[in-house]
Design a protein around this motif. Structure first.
Motif: not given
Ligand code: NAP
Length: 328
Positions: A148-150, A168-173, A189-196, A198-210
């Protein structure tokens, strides 16, 4: 010719180009200049290249002639961009040239955490190696797992490309759906962060800090993750509530985390996170490949020179300083 200050003496051959056209001073230490030195050095400067140094109103007040800030690095959360904008100072940054290098590090962290590379290295060196004792350091499969890529921006997309090499299966929010990228990269695409989460084995955070992403991952988010989830953060430390991360790892709410960034950098040596074997941590080395860092410095220098010449900075994060027409 303007006075300029550079917060590191990296790549002198690149900095020579700046010294030829402006009166340049540099900080010679391996770490950045202390605040009192910075405040003294910026007096009278027209241009500044910060390297992770906090640049706020205090620094800008000490440098009333400051006309351009050209950051070495992509994320500019250490710069008070609103204050710079208020003063009409363009702030440049160095995206693109570090994208693939940083995505490589994200994937290195992911693989290292999945297969317990850091623990395995210590294990072998400490004489704990038993022949074929496969239960000593049980890992988890990366292949065919769900990532799951955020934040599917420049780095997130490169992470997705690497993940596809592992089937890998790749989801993104994200705040913007990238329909074109969905077919191009094979991501969903997964429209809801919590849904992404809850489905992910690995989660990668890739947003800026705001303001919107600060503590985007806290206790409520860890609560919905799989107990086998592995969290990767090579974006910015404060996207994660670090106390909640400690609790999630300590209580085995999630399996592991691998991070390049922390809320305070460097992380204090007595931080409880450092007591956990389920954490893999490296000291903000996302772009730390000399060839990449040299390109970053060259970009920062070029943008500083352009800005001081009165030209528009190509990679400006506050283009509103150029007036109503952002393309002007
Ligand atoms: P980018 O291309 O701007 O991508 C950021 C992505 O995050 C975009 O897709 C953006 O959405 C999304 N986003 C922004 N705010 C969001 C929110 N509130 N909720 C959900 N998604 C949001 O940036 P990048 O080049 O990939 O870099 C990302 C960050 O990585 C940088 O800002 C920097 O802090 C960090 N970084 C770290 C290192 C390191 O050494 N560890 C190196 C480079 C970068 P939109 O598409 O709508 O804009």
């Amino acid at each position: 010719m303007s006075k300029v200050y550079v917060c590191r003496n990296w790549f002198p051959d690149v900095l020579d180009g700046l010294a030829q056209v402006h009166e340049m001073r540099v900080w010679w230490g391996d770490d950045g200049p202390p605040q009192d030195v910075l405040l003294a050095e910026v007096r009278g400067i027209g241009g500044l290249i910060p390297v992770g140094n906090p640049i706020g109103a205090e620094v800008m007040n000490a440098a009333p002639e400051l006309r351009v800030i050209s950051n070495f690095g992509d994320g500019c959360d250490h710069i008070d961009v609103a204050e710079a904008t208020r003063r009409g100072i363009p702030v440049g940054h160095t995206p693109d040239v570090l994208t693939e290098t940083t995505a490589d590090l994200v994937f290195t962290l992911l693989l290292a955490a999945a297969r317990r590379i850091v623990e395995g290295d210590a294990f072998a060196r400490q004489g704990k190696w038993r022949t074929h004792a496969h239960l000593d350091l049980p890992g988890v499969d990366v292949n065919h797992a769900t990532l799951g890529i955020v934040g599917l921006g420049k780095i997130g997309m490169q992470v997705a490309k690497r993940a596809k090499g592992f089937d890998m299966r790749v989801l993104y929010y994200g705040r913007t759906r990238k329909v074109n990228m969905e077919s191009l990269l094979g991501v969903e695409y997964v429209a809801d962060l919590h849904s992404l989460l809850s489905q992910s084995d690995f989660i990668s955070l890739n947003t800026p800090l705001t303001d919107q992403t600060r503590h985007m991952i806290g206790a409520d988010e860890f609560a919905v993750m799989k107990p086998t989830a592995i969290l990767i953060n090579a974006a910015r430390g404060s996207i994660v509530d670090q106390k909640a991360l400690y609790e999630a790892l300590k209580s085995h709410r999630i399996l592991r985390a691998a991070i390049d960034v922390t809320e305070t950098e460097p992380i204090p040596p007595d931080d409880p996170l450092l007591t956990l074997d389920s954490l893999t941590i490296v000291p903000h080395i996302g772009s730390a490949v000399p060839a990449t860092r040299k390109k970053m410095m060259a970009m920062a220098v070029d943008q500083l020179i352009a800005g001081l010449r009165g030209d528009r900075i190509p990679h400006c994060i506050n283009p509103s300083v150029y007036g109503k027409n952002p393309a002007a």
